[in-house]
Scaffold this motif. Structure first.
Motif, PDB file in Angstrom:
ATOM      1  N   VAL A   6       1.483  69.428  90.143  1.00 21.05           N
ATOM      2  CA  VAL A   6       0.794  70.645  90.558  1.00 21.05           C
ATOM      3  C   VAL A   6       1.302  71.791  89.685  1.00 21.05           C
ATOM      4  CG1 VAL A   6       0.274  72.264  92.421  1.00 21.05           C
ATOM      5  CG2 VAL A   6       0.582  69.834  92.946  1.00 21.05           C
ATOM      6  N   ARG A   7       0.388  72.388  88.921  1.00 18.63           N
ATOM      7  CA  ARG A   7       0.765  73.478  88.021  1.00 18.63           C
ATOM      8  C   ARG A   7      -0.011  74.760  88.275  1.00 18.63           C
ATOM      9  NH1 ARG A   7       1.839  68.726  85.682  1.00 18.63           N
ATOM     10  NH2 ARG A   7       3.809  68.553  84.551  1.00 18.63           N
ATOM     11  N   ASN A   8      -1.014  74.684  89.119  1.00 20.46           N
ATOM     12  CA  ASN A   8      -1.738  75.889  89.514  1.00 20.46           C
ATOM     13  C   ASN A   8      -2.453  75.628  90.833  1.00 20.46           C
ATOM     14  OD1 ASN A   8      -4.367  74.681  88.896  1.00 20.46           O
ATOM     15  ND2 ASN A   8      -3.800  74.956  86.745  1.00 20.46           N
ATOM     16  N   GLU A   9      -3.207  76.603  91.281  1.00 17.23           N
ATOM     17  CA  GLU A   9      -3.852  76.527  92.588  1.00 17.23           C
ATOM     18  C   GLU A   9      -5.254  75.937  92.547  1.00 17.23           C
ATOM     19  OE1 GLU A   9      -2.286  77.398  95.469  1.00 17.23           O
ATOM     20  OE2 GLU A   9      -0.510  77.782  94.235  1.00 17.23           O
ATOM     21  N   PHE A  90       6.562  72.031  99.109  1.00 15.95           N
ATOM     22  CA  PHE A  90       5.581  72.376  98.090  1.00 15.95           C
ATOM     23  C   PHE A  90       5.969  71.695  96.782  1.00 15.95           C
ATOM     24  CE2 PHE A  90       8.808  75.610  98.507  1.00 15.95           C
ATOM     25  CZ  PHE A  90       9.238  75.869  97.218  1.00 15.95           C
ATOM     26  N   VAL A  91       4.964  71.473  95.941  1.00 17.05           N
ATOM     27  CA  VAL A  91       5.173  70.805  94.657  1.00 17.05           C
ATOM     28  C   VAL A  91       5.044  71.829  93.535  1.00 17.05           C
ATOM     29  CG1 VAL A  91       4.272  69.069  93.040  1.00 17.05           C
ATOM     30  CG2 VAL A  91       4.365  68.577  95.509  1.00 17.05           C
ATOM     31  N   ILE A  92       6.001  71.811  92.616  1.00 18.27           N
ATOM     32  CA  ILE A  92       5.923  72.572  91.371  1.00 18.27           C
ATOM     33  C   ILE A  92       6.102  71.580  90.233  1.00 18.27           C
ATOM     34  CG2 ILE A  92       6.954  74.360  89.920  1.00 18.27           C
ATOM     35  CD1 ILE A  92       7.881  75.783  92.408  1.00 18.27           C
ATOM     36  N   TRP A 141       0.447  79.593  88.969  1.00 20.90           N
ATOM     37  CA  TRP A 141      -0.635  79.968  88.044  1.00 20.90           C
ATOM     38  C   TRP A 141      -0.164  79.646  86.628  1.00 20.90           C
ATOM     39  CZ3 TRP A 141      -2.381  84.618  85.096  1.00 20.90           C
ATOM     40  CH2 TRP A 141      -3.761  84.583  84.861  1.00 20.90           C
ATOM     41  N   ASN A 142      -0.175  78.350  86.342  1.00 19.46           N
ATOM     42  CA  ASN A 142       0.196  77.834  85.026  1.00 19.46           C
ATOM     43  C   ASN A 142       1.638  78.201  84.675  1.00 19.46           C
ATOM     44  OD1 ASN A 142      -2.450  76.737  84.790  1.00 19.46           O
ATOM     45  ND2 ASN A 142      -3.194  78.778  84.275  1.00 19.46           N
ATOM     46  N   ASP A 143       1.880  79.158  83.784  1.00 20.58           N
ATOM     47  CA  ASP A 143       3.249  79.506  83.397  1.00 20.58           C
ATOM     48  C   ASP A 143       3.952  80.382  84.424  1.00 20.58           C
ATOM     49  OD1 ASP A 143       3.006  78.086  81.021  1.00 20.58           O
ATOM     50  OD2 ASP A 143       2.327  79.834  79.887  1.00 20.58           O
ATOM     51  N   TYR A 144       3.221  80.827  85.430  1.00 15.10           N
ATOM     52  CA  TYR A 144       3.768  81.742  86.422  1.00 15.10           C
ATOM     53  C   TYR A 144       4.039  81.026  87.750  1.00 15.10           C
ATOM     54  CZ  TYR A 144       2.236  85.659  83.459  1.00 15.10           C
ATOM     55  OH  TYR A 144       2.061  86.547  82.418  1.00 15.10           O
ATOM     56  N   ILE A 145       5.117  81.435  88.400  1.00 14.86           N
ATOM     57  CA  ILE A 145       5.345  81.130  89.812  1.00 14.86           C
ATOM     58  C   ILE A 145       5.404  82.470  90.527  1.00 14.86           C
ATOM     59  CG2 ILE A 145       6.844  80.076  91.536  1.00 14.86           C
ATOM     60  CD1 ILE A 145       7.977  78.267  89.380  1.00 14.86           C
ATOM     61  N   PHE A 146       4.412  82.739  91.380  1.00 13.26           N
ATOM     62  CA  PHE A 146       4.388  83.958  92.175  1.00 13.26           C
ATOM     63  C   PHE A 146       5.078  83.662  93.512  1.00 13.26           C
ATOM     64  CE2 PHE A 146       0.106  84.398  89.905  1.00 13.26           C
ATOM     65  CZ  PHE A 146       0.627  85.188  88.895  1.00 13.26           C
ATOM     66  N   GLN A 204      -4.452  85.181  96.473  1.00  8.86           N
ATOM     67  CA  GLN A 204      -4.572  83.802  96.007  1.00  8.86           C
ATOM     68  C   GLN A 204      -5.507  83.722  94.795  1.00  8.86           C
ATOM     69  OE1 GLN A 204      -5.617  79.223  97.354  1.00  8.86           O
ATOM     70  NE2 GLN A 204      -5.962  80.838  98.841  1.00  8.86           N
ATOM     71  N   PRO A 205      -5.077  83.034  93.725  1.00 11.28           N
ATOM     72  CA  PRO A 205      -5.987  82.794  92.601  1.00 11.28           C
ATOM     73  C   PRO A 205      -7.103  81.832  93.015  1.00 11.28           C
ATOM     74  CG  PRO A 205      -3.683  82.490  91.946  1.00 11.28           C
ATOM     75  CD  PRO A 205      -3.720  82.546  93.447  1.00 11.28           C
ATOM     76  N   VAL A 206      -8.296  82.036  92.445  1.00 11.22           N
ATOM     77  CA  VAL A 206      -9.422  81.139  92.647  1.00 11.22           C
ATOM     78  C   VAL A 206     -10.174  80.988  91.328  1.00 11.22           C
ATOM     79  CG1 VAL A 206      -9.768  81.599  95.111  1.00 11.22           C
ATOM     80  CG2 VAL A 206     -10.925  83.022  93.417  1.00 11.22           C
ATOM     81  N   GLY A 207     -10.927  79.892  91.211  1.00 13.47           N
ATOM     82  CA  GLY A 207     -11.722  79.675  90.009  1.00 13.47           C
ATOM     83  C   GLY A 207     -10.871  79.572  88.760  1.00 13.47           C
TER      84      GLY A 207
END
Length: 304
Positions: A6-9, A90-92, A141-146, A204-207
């Motif tokens: 899991v690397r993004n939402e 949670f998975v990172i 969100w890819n390179d980011y962990i919020f 939350q990111p979408v799309g």
């Protein structure tokens, strides 16, 4: 062994752990409430019934399976609320991190042990006890962990503060190749419209490049501006306090092009369709009375 990724939402979902409302137990007493929205419904006599919640989760599972997702479920423990699996882990990347949750909820981790035991021990991370962190506060969100947190001096007295700064530092140390950005969230024990229980309750990111956001959920205006500048204001869907209360930012992405959303989120669902996102609408309003919704009910294990 069960592989994790899991690397993004929003990447295409292949496997997920979905919570359960079966044998959920009686309506809690007011003093047992973990959050102000649950307390509100306990006091009003409108706390959701087990049968209604089971039906909502059945509809959710049905949609997931229709899109070819492998769905795991917890073992059922009588009189235990096991709906919100996002809280307990949670998975990172390809690691499962065990959340340090409220002590009263420790049994929920035991209920998912048949799934956890399929994961290679080297891919399981258990933080030190002083590290507080829950999956609803961690968004990828890819390179980011919020990471949602609470920086108030009264952290220890706020039951709705679930992730501390030690949790943020732990993620920075564990994933040094990632950009770990923390966000100081508004918390309340009494007003659900002024309580961002987790980061995914106000963002939350979408799309591919969009996000849902509630500006007033952030204690520090710079935190909101950080996300606005990162995503671009034109890519943000702003929700108000009532929409945050209804959990509009807590939908769930099956892929960049498909989301599962609550059927009453008319304004949000119309906007998502305008972004060429397929919206699978289901009833989830009863579960939402516990200040959690679709994302809260899931622990994604594998996304492409």
């Amino acid at each position: 062994m069960l592989n994790l990724s899991v690397r993004n939402e929003t990447s295409t979902l292949r496997a997920v752990l979905l919570g359960t409302a079966q044998r959920n137990g009686p309506t809690p007493k007011a003093e047992e409430a973990y959050d102000p929205k649950s307390l509100e419904h306990i006091l009003a006599g409108t706390y959701p019934s087990e049968s209604d919640m089971c039906e909502e989760m059945r509809r959710f599972e049905e949609v997931l399976k229709r899109y070819g997702v492998t769905v795991y479920r917890p073992e059922i423990i009588a009189d235990l609320n096991q709906i919100f699996s996002r809280d307990i882990g949670f998975v990172i990347d390809d690691y499962l991190i065990k959340a340090n949750i409220l002590p009263d909820r420790a049994e929920e981790w035991q209920a998912i042990s048949p799934v956890v035991n399929q994961i290679h021990p080297a891919k399981r991370i258990i933080p030190p006890s002083e590290v507080h962190i829950e999956g609803g506060d961690v968004l990828l969100w890819n390179d980011y962990i919020f990471v949602g947190t609470y920086k108030g001096a009264d952290y220890a007295d706020i039951n709705t503060a679930r992730t501390n700064m030690l949790g943020v530092h732990f993620l920075r140390e564990t994933f040094p190749h990632k950009i770990v950005k923390e966000f100081d969230l508004v918390k309340s024990m009494t007003d659900a419209r002024r309580n961002a229980l987790h980061l995914d309750c106000c963002f939350q990111p979408v799309g591919k490049n969009k996000a849902i956001i509630h500006q007033a959920g952030f204690r520090n205006p710079d935190d909101y501006r950080y996300l606005r500048d990162l995503f671009g204001e034109e890519n943000l869907f702003h929700i108000d306090a009532e929409e945050m209360y209804q959990m509009c930012s807590n939908i769930f992405s099956i892929s960049e092009d498909v989301v599962v959303s609550e059927q009453h989120f008319t304004r949000l669902n119309n906007w998502l369709r305008e972004q060429d996102v397929i919206v699978e609408e289901i009833p989830y309003q009863e579960i939402g009375k516990q200040e959690g919704l679709l994302r809260c009910s899931t622990l994604p294990l594998y996304r492409d």
